[in-house]
Design a protein around this motif. Sequence first.
Motif, PDB file in Angstrom:
ATOM      1  N   LEU A 126       0.727  -1.318   0.018  1.00 48.73           N
ATOM      2  CA  LEU A 126      -0.106  -0.133   0.103  1.00 48.73           C
ATOM      3  C   LEU A 126       0.873   1.432   0.011  1.00 48.73           C
ATOM      4  O   LEU A 126       0.475   2.396  -0.584  1.00 48.73           O
ATOM      5  CB  LEU A 126      -0.867   0.010   1.243  1.00 48.73           C
ATOM      6  CG  LEU A 126      -2.052  -0.997   1.112  1.00 48.73           C
ATOM      7  CD1 LEU A 126      -2.728  -1.155   2.476  1.00 48.73           C
ATOM      8  CD2 LEU A 126      -3.057  -0.642   0.030  1.00 48.73           C
ATOM      9  N   LEU A 127       2.007   1.227   0.559  1.00 54.45           N
ATOM     10  CA  LEU A 127       2.966   2.320   0.532  1.00 54.45           C
ATOM     11  C   LEU A 127       3.726   2.530  -0.678  1.00 54.45           C
ATOM     12  O   LEU A 127       4.404   3.808  -0.760  1.00 54.45           O
ATOM     13  CB  LEU A 127       3.695   2.288   1.771  1.00 54.45           C
ATOM     14  CG  LEU A 127       3.131   2.554   3.329  1.00 54.45           C
ATOM     15  CD1 LEU A 127       4.103   2.120   4.277  1.00 54.45           C
ATOM     16  CD2 LEU A 127       2.323   3.896   3.489  1.00 54.45           C
ATOM     17  N   LEU A 178      12.694   0.676   0.869  1.00 52.81           N
ATOM     18  CA  LEU A 178      12.357   2.039   1.783  1.00 52.81           C
ATOM     19  C   LEU A 178      10.974   1.530   2.545  1.00 52.81           C
ATOM     20  O   LEU A 178      10.775   1.272   3.599  1.00 52.81           O
ATOM     21  CB  LEU A 178      12.103   3.177   1.320  1.00 52.81           C
ATOM     22  CG  LEU A 178      11.676   4.283   2.104  1.00 52.81           C
ATOM     23  CD1 LEU A 178      12.744   4.588   3.254  1.00 52.81           C
ATOM     24  CD2 LEU A 178      11.303   5.770   1.594  1.00 52.81           C
ATOM     25  N   CYS A 179       9.884   0.925   1.527  1.00 49.00           N
ATOM     26  CA  CYS A 179       8.570   0.649   2.002  1.00 49.00           C
ATOM     27  C   CYS A 179       8.971  -0.762   2.780  1.00 49.00           C
ATOM     28  O   CYS A 179       8.129  -0.985   3.764  1.00 49.00           O
ATOM     29  CB  CYS A 179       7.603   0.502   0.822  1.00 49.00           C
ATOM     30  SG  CYS A 179       7.138   2.017   0.156  1.00 49.00           S
ATOM     31  N   PHE A 180       9.665  -1.893   2.281  1.00 55.85           N
ATOM     32  CA  PHE A 180       9.735  -2.983   3.020  1.00 55.85           C
ATOM     33  C   PHE A 180      10.483  -2.787   4.327  1.00 55.85           C
ATOM     34  O   PHE A 180       9.730  -3.338   5.394  1.00 55.85           O
ATOM     35  CB  PHE A 180      10.724  -4.091   1.797  1.00 55.85           C
ATOM     36  CG  PHE A 180      10.851  -5.371   2.526  1.00 55.85           C
ATOM     37  CD1 PHE A 180       9.812  -6.250   2.699  1.00 55.85           C
ATOM     38  CD2 PHE A 180      12.119  -5.599   3.055  1.00 55.85           C
ATOM     39  CE1 PHE A 180       9.836  -7.450   3.223  1.00 55.85           C
ATOM     40  CE2 PHE A 180      12.538  -6.828   3.898  1.00 55.85           C
ATOM     41  CZ  PHE A 180      11.341  -7.817   3.890  1.00 55.85           C
ATOM     42  N   VAL A 181      11.462  -2.162   4.412  1.00 55.10           N
ATOM     43  CA  VAL A 181      11.978  -2.002   5.870  1.00 55.10           C
ATOM     44  C   VAL A 181      11.116  -1.294   6.631  1.00 55.10           C
ATOM     45  O   VAL A 181      11.051  -1.684   8.002  1.00 55.10           O
ATOM     46  CB  VAL A 181      13.257  -1.064   5.406  1.00 55.10           C
ATOM     47  CG1 VAL A 181      14.053  -0.786   6.781  1.00 55.10           C
ATOM     48  CG2 VAL A 181      14.436  -2.053   4.675  1.00 55.10           C
ATOM     49  N   PHE A 182      10.381  -0.567   6.451  1.00 55.29           N
ATOM     50  CA  PHE A 182       9.497   0.439   7.048  1.00 55.29           C
ATOM     51  C   PHE A 182       8.439  -0.381   7.480  1.00 55.29           C
ATOM     52  O   PHE A 182       8.132  -0.552   8.802  1.00 55.29           O
ATOM     53  CB  PHE A 182       8.889   1.660   6.338  1.00 55.29           C
ATOM     54  CG  PHE A 182       7.963   2.410   7.029  1.00 55.29           C
ATOM     55  CD1 PHE A 182       8.184   3.069   8.399  1.00 55.29           C
ATOM     56  CD2 PHE A 182       6.600   2.137   6.909  1.00 55.29           C
ATOM     57  CE1 PHE A 182       7.288   3.946   9.166  1.00 55.29           C
ATOM     58  CE2 PHE A 182       5.495   2.808   7.769  1.00 55.29           C
ATOM     59  CZ  PHE A 182       5.831   3.514   8.900  1.00 55.29           C
ATOM     60  N   SER A 183       7.724  -1.161   6.633  1.00 57.73           N
ATOM     61  CA  SER A 183       6.742  -2.039   7.069  1.00 57.73           C
ATOM     62  C   SER A 183       7.085  -3.434   7.945  1.00 57.73           C
ATOM     63  O   SER A 183       6.411  -3.696   8.788  1.00 57.73           O
ATOM     64  CB  SER A 183       5.926  -2.717   5.615  1.00 57.73           C
ATOM     65  OG  SER A 183       6.956  -3.405   5.082  1.00 57.73           O
ATOM     66  N   VAL A 184       8.417  -3.761   7.765  1.00 64.60           N
ATOM     67  CA  VAL A 184       8.890  -4.553   8.642  1.00 64.60           C
ATOM     68  C   VAL A 184       9.035  -4.317  10.045  1.00 64.60           C
ATOM     69  O   VAL A 184       8.651  -4.838  11.038  1.00 64.60           O
ATOM     70  CB  VAL A 184      10.132  -5.274   8.392  1.00 64.60           C
ATOM     71  CG1 VAL A 184      10.686  -6.085   9.309  1.00 64.60           C
ATOM     72  CG2 VAL A 184      10.078  -6.260   7.051  1.00 64.60           C
ATOM     73  N   ALA A 185       9.727  -3.021  10.061  1.00 62.97           N
ATOM     74  CA  ALA A 185       9.812  -2.187  11.287  1.00 62.97           C
ATOM     75  C   ALA A 185       8.470  -1.837  12.100  1.00 62.97           C
ATOM     76  O   ALA A 185       8.339  -2.251  13.319  1.00 62.97           O
ATOM     77  CB  ALA A 185      10.600  -0.863  11.104  1.00 62.97           C
TER      78      ALA A 185
END
Length: 88
Positions: A24-25, A68-75
């Motif tokens: 989504l992001l 960026l979106c993957f790292v943010f969503s995991v965190a």
Amino acid sequence: MIPNADMQNLIANPWVWTIALGGLLFYPTRQLLWVMSVRRLERQLGKPASEEERGALKRRTTVTAALLCFVFSVAYVNVVMAPLFAQP
């Protein structure tokens, strides 16, 4: 029809939420990064960017936005939503 227990396990799986949030992001983030990159390039060149340059910037921002979106969503899922996934 999916049994109720299977549906609860699917909803409680943090990777489902990570992929959903990242997906989504991704598109708005990519567009924002691309527009900022194109504007920066046009400001440096002093003229409008060509379609070839815009395409190259689009490919670069796609990779950057995905990471960026993957790292943010995991965190986010592991820090903020972790209490929701805790089994009593």
